[in-house]
Design a protein around this motif. Structure first.
Motif, PDB file in Angstrom:
ATOM      1  N   ALA A  33     100.305  68.065 -22.858  1.00 31.47           N
ATOM      2  CA  ALA A  33      99.539  67.304 -21.879  1.00 31.47           C
ATOM      3  C   ALA A  33      99.791  67.827 -20.468  1.00 31.47           C
ATOM      4  N   ASP A  34     100.994  68.283 -20.205  1.00 32.28           N
ATOM      5  CA  ASP A  34     101.330  68.814 -18.882  1.00 32.28           C
ATOM      6  C   ASP A  34     100.540  70.067 -18.538  1.00 32.28           C
ATOM      7  N   ALA A  35     100.235  70.903 -19.517  1.00 31.79           N
ATOM      8  CA  ALA A  35      99.541  72.168 -19.279  1.00 31.79           C
ATOM      9  C   ALA A  35      98.024  72.013 -19.232  1.00 31.79           C
ATOM     10  N   PHE A  36      97.499  70.927 -19.740  1.00 28.56           N
ATOM     11  CA  PHE A  36      96.057  70.773 -19.890  1.00 28.56           C
ATOM     12  C   PHE A  36      95.303  70.782 -18.559  1.00 28.56           C
ATOM     13  N   GLY A  37      95.816  70.127 -17.550  1.00 30.07           N
ATOM     14  CA  GLY A  37      95.127  70.042 -16.258  1.00 30.07           C
ATOM     15  C   GLY A  37      94.826  71.404 -15.659  1.00 30.07           C
ATOM     16  N   ALA A  38      95.744  72.342 -15.803  1.00 29.61           N
ATOM     17  CA  ALA A  38      95.529  73.692 -15.267  1.00 29.61           C
ATOM     18  C   ALA A  38      94.377  74.376 -15.999  1.00 29.61           C
ATOM     19  N   TRP A  39      94.296  74.205 -17.320  1.00 27.87           N
ATOM     20  CA  TRP A  39      93.215  74.819 -18.089  1.00 27.87           C
ATOM     21  C   TRP A  39      91.878  74.170 -17.722  1.00 27.87           C
ATOM     22  N   GLU A  40      91.894  72.863 -17.523  1.00 27.03           N
ATOM     23  CA  GLU A  40      90.680  72.167 -17.101  1.00 27.03           C
ATOM     24  C   GLU A  40      90.195  72.715 -15.761  1.00 27.03           C
ATOM     25  N   ALA A  41      91.124  72.946 -14.836  1.00 21.61           N
ATOM     26  CA  ALA A  41      90.762  73.484 -13.518  1.00 21.61           C
ATOM     27  C   ALA A  41      90.121  74.866 -13.622  1.00 21.61           C
ATOM     28  N   GLU A  42      90.431  75.588 -14.688  1.00 17.10           N
ATOM     29  CA  GLU A  42      89.844  76.911 -14.933  1.00 17.10           C
ATOM     30  C   GLU A  42      88.511  76.806 -15.682  1.00 17.10           C
ATOM     31  N   GLY A  43      88.019  75.605 -15.897  1.00 21.00           N
ATOM     32  CA  GLY A  43      86.762  75.415 -16.616  1.00 21.00           C
ATOM     33  C   GLY A  43      86.887  75.658 -18.111  1.00 21.00           C
ATOM     34  N   PHE A  44      88.096  75.512 -18.644  1.00 14.98           N
ATOM     35  CA  PHE A  44      88.372  75.703 -20.068  1.00 14.98           C
ATOM     36  C   PHE A  44      88.006  77.115 -20.543  1.00 14.98           C
ATOM     37  N   ALA A  45      88.179  78.079 -19.675  1.00 14.83           N
ATOM     38  CA  ALA A  45      87.846  79.478 -20.015  1.00 14.83           C
ATOM     39  C   ALA A  45      88.502  79.876 -21.336  1.00 14.83           C
ATOM     40  N   PRO A  46      87.729  80.504 -22.207  1.00  9.47           N
ATOM     41  CA  PRO A  46      86.394  81.090 -22.105  1.00  9.47           C
ATOM     42  C   PRO A  46      85.284  80.202 -22.687  1.00  9.47           C
ATOM     43  N   GLU A  47      85.360  78.898 -22.456  1.00  9.98           N
ATOM     44  CA  GLU A  47      84.405  77.960 -23.071  1.00  9.98           C
ATOM     45  C   GLU A  47      82.945  78.331 -22.806  1.00  9.98           C
ATOM     46  N   LYS A  48      82.584  78.582 -21.567  1.00  7.02           N
ATOM     47  CA  LYS A  48      81.184  78.852 -21.231  1.00  7.02           C
ATOM     48  C   LYS A  48      80.640  80.044 -22.022  1.00  7.02           C
ATOM     49  N   GLN A  49      81.376  81.138 -22.041  1.00 10.35           N
ATOM     50  CA  GLN A  49      80.937  82.327 -22.767  1.00 10.35           C
ATOM     51  C   GLN A  49      80.868  82.058 -24.269  1.00 10.35           C
ATOM     52  N   PHE A  50      81.858  81.374 -24.790  1.00  9.67           N
ATOM     53  CA  PHE A  50      81.916  81.047 -26.211  1.00  9.67           C
ATOM     54  C   PHE A  50      80.667  80.261 -26.628  1.00  9.67           C
ATOM     55  N   LEU A  51      80.355  79.209 -25.875  1.00 10.82           N
ATOM     56  CA  LEU A  51      79.213  78.363 -26.209  1.00 10.82           C
ATOM     57  C   LEU A  51      77.889  79.108 -26.049  1.00 10.82           C
ATOM     58  N   GLU A  52      77.786  79.943 -25.027  1.00 15.14           N
ATOM     59  CA  GLU A  52      76.567  80.740 -24.843  1.00 15.14           C
ATOM     60  C   GLU A  52      76.371  81.703 -26.010  1.00 15.14           C
TER      61      GLU A  52
END
Length: 161
Positions: free
Chosen positions: A121-140
């Motif tokens: 849970a402590d690390a999640f906020g940093a990943w969220e701030a990065e837009g969950f990379a590479p989520e956008k590319q993965f979904l596209e």
């Protein structure tokens, strides 16, 4: 055919995910503040630090947060869309593993393909701030696969029992 998620469903899903993520992030911020307390802090703050978990409500805690990317695949062409979805996952797997534990779920009955990345849970906020990379590319890339439909994301918590 090139299946794409319906815009209204995608917007609704993303809006719901965003609201949940914002609520979760505020909990994480509050937890981080408690974890910074000294060893002379009140017992409640020390117990949260020791447990390394966050309480959602009385008796419901978590220590892990996961982000899931999911879609439906088609049995057409000898399950070609499933094979193509696996190739997309393979391509992005190193970046996902750099963030946390990665699990893939495939259901042959309801034709689900899911990939989730979980971390503390402590690390999640940093990943969220990065837009969950590479989520956008993965979904596209999933959306470009013929036979893939119902592309969605979800953030949820986990706790070993």
């Amino acid at each position: 055919r090139n299946a794409r998620p319906s815009e209204s469903r995608t917007r609704s899903t993303l809006r719901m995910s965003r609201v949940s993520t914002l609520n979760l992030t505020s909990k994480l911020v509050n937890c981080a503040a408690l974890k910074r307390t000294s060893r002379h802090a009140p017992t409640a703050a020390r117990s949260i630090k020791t447990m390394a978990s966050i309480e959602i409500t009385k008796g419901v805690t978590f220590d892990t947060v996961a982000r899931e990317w999911r879609c439906k695949w088609s049995e057409d062409a000898d399950k070609a869309s499933l094979a193509a979805a696996q190739k997309v996952l393979d391509k992005h797997l190193p970046a996902m593993k750099a963030k946390g534990k990665v699990q893939r779920t495939v259901c042959g009955g309801c034709l689900d393909f899911k990939a989730n990345t979980s971390m503390s849970a402590d690390a999640f906020g940093a990943w969220e701030a990065e837009g969950f990379a590479p989520e956008k590319q993965f979904l596209e890339e999933l959306a470009a696969i013929p036979g893939i439909s119902s592309i969605e994301t979800q953030t949820f918590t986990l706790m070993s029992m």
